[in-house]
Scaffold this active site. Structure first.
Site, mmCIF file in Angstrom:
data_model
loop_
_atom_site.group_PDB
_atom_site.id
_atom_site.type_symbol
_atom_site.label_atom_id
_atom_site.label_comp_id
_atom_site.label_asym_id
_atom_site.label_seq_id
_atom_site.Cartn_x
_atom_site.Cartn_y
_atom_site.Cartn_z
ATOM 1 N N HIS A 65 22.347 28.115 45.875
ATOM 2 C CA HIS A 65 22.859 27.329 44.749
ATOM 3 C C HIS A 65 23.049 25.873 45.149
ATOM 4 C CE1 HIS A 65 27.224 26.945 45.786
ATOM 5 N NE2 HIS A 65 27.105 28.144 46.329
ATOM 6 N N ASP A 178 28.629 23.968 51.320
ATOM 7 C CA ASP A 178 28.647 25.032 50.306
ATOM 8 C C ASP A 178 28.137 24.437 49.000
ATOM 9 O OD1 ASP A 178 29.128 27.191 48.663
ATOM 10 O OD2 ASP A 178 31.308 27.065 48.795
ATOM 11 N N GLU A 212 26.616 27.745 40.141
ATOM 12 C CA GLU A 212 27.147 28.948 40.789
ATOM 13 C C GLU A 212 28.660 28.915 40.860
ATOM 14 O OE1 GLU A 212 28.551 31.430 44.210
ATOM 15 O OE2 GLU A 212 28.752 29.273 43.875
ATOM 16 N N GLU A 213 29.215 27.752 41.161
ATOM 17 C CA GLU A 213 30.650 27.643 41.412
ATOM 18 C C GLU A 213 31.497 27.875 40.158
ATOM 19 O OE1 GLU A 213 31.868 27.523 44.253
ATOM 20 O OE2 GLU A 213 30.458 26.552 45.614
ATOM 21 N N ASP A 235 23.759 31.674 51.275
ATOM 22 C CA ASP A 235 25.023 31.019 50.937
ATOM 23 C C ASP A 235 25.869 30.941 52.197
ATOM 24 O OD1 ASP A 235 27.060 29.825 49.479
ATOM 25 O OD2 ASP A 235 26.965 31.288 47.845
#
Length: 271
Positions: A65, A178, A212-213, A235
């Site tokens: 992502h 991330d 994604e988050e 990830d």
């Protein structure tokens, strides 16, 4: 790691890509991954795909992502202070005194998160008060709401100003590992496959997916539209080789010892 790959990683993680506003970072990713693909495209959600050996089989999707956590402008008070809300899983405790950038339609606006002196924040027990997200405010140097609204508006995304740095050797820190490092790994895999001597049978679809988050939205959409036979998702996870973390609860994961592979749970047993 070769210098070009390292430069790509640095540029990628330094390019702000908060959830729902990933286009700048995705352009960086697509420019790099596209050099090693037969075809590239993006969809209505913003997901980007680079295809190698188009028409081969089975279809393998490699995905990471592209978005990062951050904040958004939620309210501007009469004195021009900017109050925020989460964009993903932002921890309010680490935002204090951080320099930030608000990404407005008119361009980036610099600010600093307010940090009240500890002796003014004591609770009845004497412990410092941990801020809640609605208490976090940003000072952009505007003296009034009117002045602030000439620069920003409610809904503008906010990112911290931390940049990529090598600490020592190959150990690095950055704001958005991330999960920009996942999209980097996907693109690098495509590069290595394209330059390798072995002939590919599979069609390889490298994917940088969005949002994604805030709910896995991009990943859900691209999985349905690509319909891969196999999907491998890159990830980040939590290292546990530092003080205060209980390995009995979180496992034994060491930085620098290679990738972590998950088993069971949501993973298909054949994969």
């Amino acid at each position: 790691m070769n210098k070009r790959s390292l430069q790509f990683l640095e540029t990628l993680v330094n390019t702000p890509s908060p959830s729902g506003h990933e286009s700048r970072g995705l352009r960086v990713w697509m420019d790099y991954a596209g050099q090693y693909a037969d075809e590239t495209y993006s969809d209505a959600y913003g997901n980007c795909v680079a295809v190698l050996n188009k028409g081969g089989g089975p279809r393998l999707m490699l995905a990471g992502h592209a978005d990062e956590i951050g904040m958004t402008v939620n309210f501007i008070d009469d004195d021009g202070y900017v109050y925020v809300r989460r964009l993903g899983g932002t921890n309010p405790a680490i935002t204090k005194a951080q320099r930030v950038t608000i990404h407005s339609r008119k361009g980036p606006v610099k600010g600093v998160v307010g940090s009240v002196a500890p002796h003014l924040m004591r609770t009845e027990t004497g412990a410092p008060k941990v801020p809640k997200i609605h208490e976090v405010f940003v000072d952009i140097g505007a003296g009034s709401r009117k002045a602030a609204e000439k620069l920003i508006r409610v809904g503008d995304p906010i990112t911290l100003n931390d940049q990529f740095e090598l600490l020592r050797g190959d150990l690095a820190v950055a704001r958005a590992f991330d999960n920009r490092v996942g999209t980097w790994a996907v693109a690098e895999t495509l590069r290595l496959l394209q330059s390798g001597k072995a002939k590919l049978n599979a069609e390889v679809c490298a994917v940088a997916n969005t949002m994604e988050e805030v709910g896995l939205f991009g990943a859900r959409q691209i999985a349905y539209s690509l319909h891969p036979d196999i999907a491998l998702v890159m990830d980040v996870t939590h290292a546990t080789d530092y003080p205060t973390v209980d390995k009995r609860q979180h496992g034994d994961i060491k930085v620098g010892q290679g990738p972590t592979v998950t088993h069971g749970n949501c993973n298909h047993p054949e994969v």
